[in-house]
Design a protein around this motif. Structure first.
Motif, short mmCIF file in Angstrom:
data_model
loop_
_atom_site.label_atom_id
_atom_site.label_comp_id
_atom_site.label_asym_id
_atom_site.label_seq_id
_atom_site.Cartn_x
_atom_site.Cartn_y
_atom_site.Cartn_z
N SER A 6 0.83 -1.20 0.00
CA SER A 6 0.00 0.00 0.00
C SER A 6 0.87 1.25 0.00
N VAL A 7 0.42 2.26 -0.74
CA VAL A 7 1.12 3.55 -0.73
C VAL A 7 0.18 4.55 -0.06
N ILE A 8 0.65 5.17 1.04
CA ILE A 8 -0.20 5.95 1.93
C ILE A 8 0.21 7.43 1.89
N TYR A 9 -0.80 8.28 1.79
CA TYR A 9 -0.55 9.72 1.72
C TYR A 9 -1.48 10.44 2.68
N ILE A 66 4.51 16.23 2.79
CA ILE A 66 4.05 15.76 1.48
C ILE A 66 4.79 14.50 1.02
N GLN A 67 5.08 13.61 1.94
CA GLN A 67 5.68 12.34 1.57
C GLN A 67 4.60 11.26 1.44
N SER A 68 4.89 10.25 0.65
CA SER A 68 4.03 9.06 0.55
C SER A 68 4.82 7.89 1.12
N TYR A 69 4.11 6.99 1.80
CA TYR A 69 4.76 5.91 2.54
C TYR A 69 4.36 4.56 1.95
N PHE A 70 5.37 3.79 1.55
CA PHE A 70 5.11 2.47 0.97
C PHE A 70 5.19 1.42 2.08
N ASN A 71 4.07 0.78 2.33
CA ASN A 71 3.93 -0.14 3.46
C ASN A 71 3.59 -1.53 2.94
#
Length: 206
Positions: free
Chosen positions: A70-73, A170-175
């Motif tokens: 998942s990519v979370i913003y 404004i980062q996106s987090y790859f989980n």
């Protein structure tokens, strides 16, 4: 109004340029993920349990929505520039992987629950990708989720009660479940680069 937007955009850009490097706790050696171009480094954990509300008004946990890569913003639907651009970038990267048969779930978490009702954030998310999950909640719930991911946000002081802006990271987090956050994507990353790194990390952890 135009002046407020310009000020907010400048503030967000400054936050991105001058922000600290995101730090995550990994189940795999960080140097292994570096082979994929991952920018995260070992250290204090980013990410964790949260309880929010989905577009149907149902209370969900992180385990309910992060069931695969998942990519979370974290953003808000009234955001005049950065949020829609980042949401679109994450959606485009997801579509690139869709074409390869690789499924990633994009997730948009509101840091403005006063305006972002479940219906509003759900419609916003679905406009970018049919699988994008929009989440909101109470002020306490969204603040707890933001703190779990070490994100920053600050509502405009003395702003218009209806048209206020929110300064935010404004980062996106790859989980990936079982690994947690293993990469962080900045605002300037292209859809192609994000998709390539996610694919590499999925292959490495799969």
């Amino acid at each position: 109004m135009e002046k407020k937007i310009a000020i907010a955009a400048t503030s967000v850009a400054a936050l991105f340029i001058g922000g600290t490097i995101a730090v995550v706790q990994l189940n795999k050696a960080p140097q292994d993920f570096a082979q994929c171009g991952a920018t995260a480094v070992a250290g204090s954990a980013i990410g964790g349990p949260f309880e929010l509300v989905d577009s149907d008004g149902e209370t969900v946990t992180d385990a309910d929505v992060i069931t695969g890569p998942s990519v979370i913003y974290f953003g808000y639907t009234f955001c005049p520039d950065v949020c829609p651009l980042d949401a679109m970038r994450n959606a485009q990267a997801t579509y690139i992987l869709d074409e390869k048969g690789i499924e990633v779930t994009p997730i948009f978490i509101s840091i403005d629950p006063e305006r972002d009702t479940p219906e509003v954030v759900g419609e916003f998310a679905s406009n970018f990708h049919e699988r994008m999950i929009g989440l909101t909640g109470s002020l306490e719930q969204t603040d707890a989720a933001s703190k779990a991911y070490r994100t920053y946000y600050k509502k405009e002081e003395n702003g218009d009660p209806e048209y206020y802006l929110v300064d935010h990271s404004i980062q996106s987090y790859f989980n990936i479940p079982g690994y947690g956050v293993i990469d962080v994507f900045g605002h300037t990353e292209t859809p192609e680069n994000v998709a390539q790194r996610m694919e590499c990390l999925i292959d490495m952890t799969g």
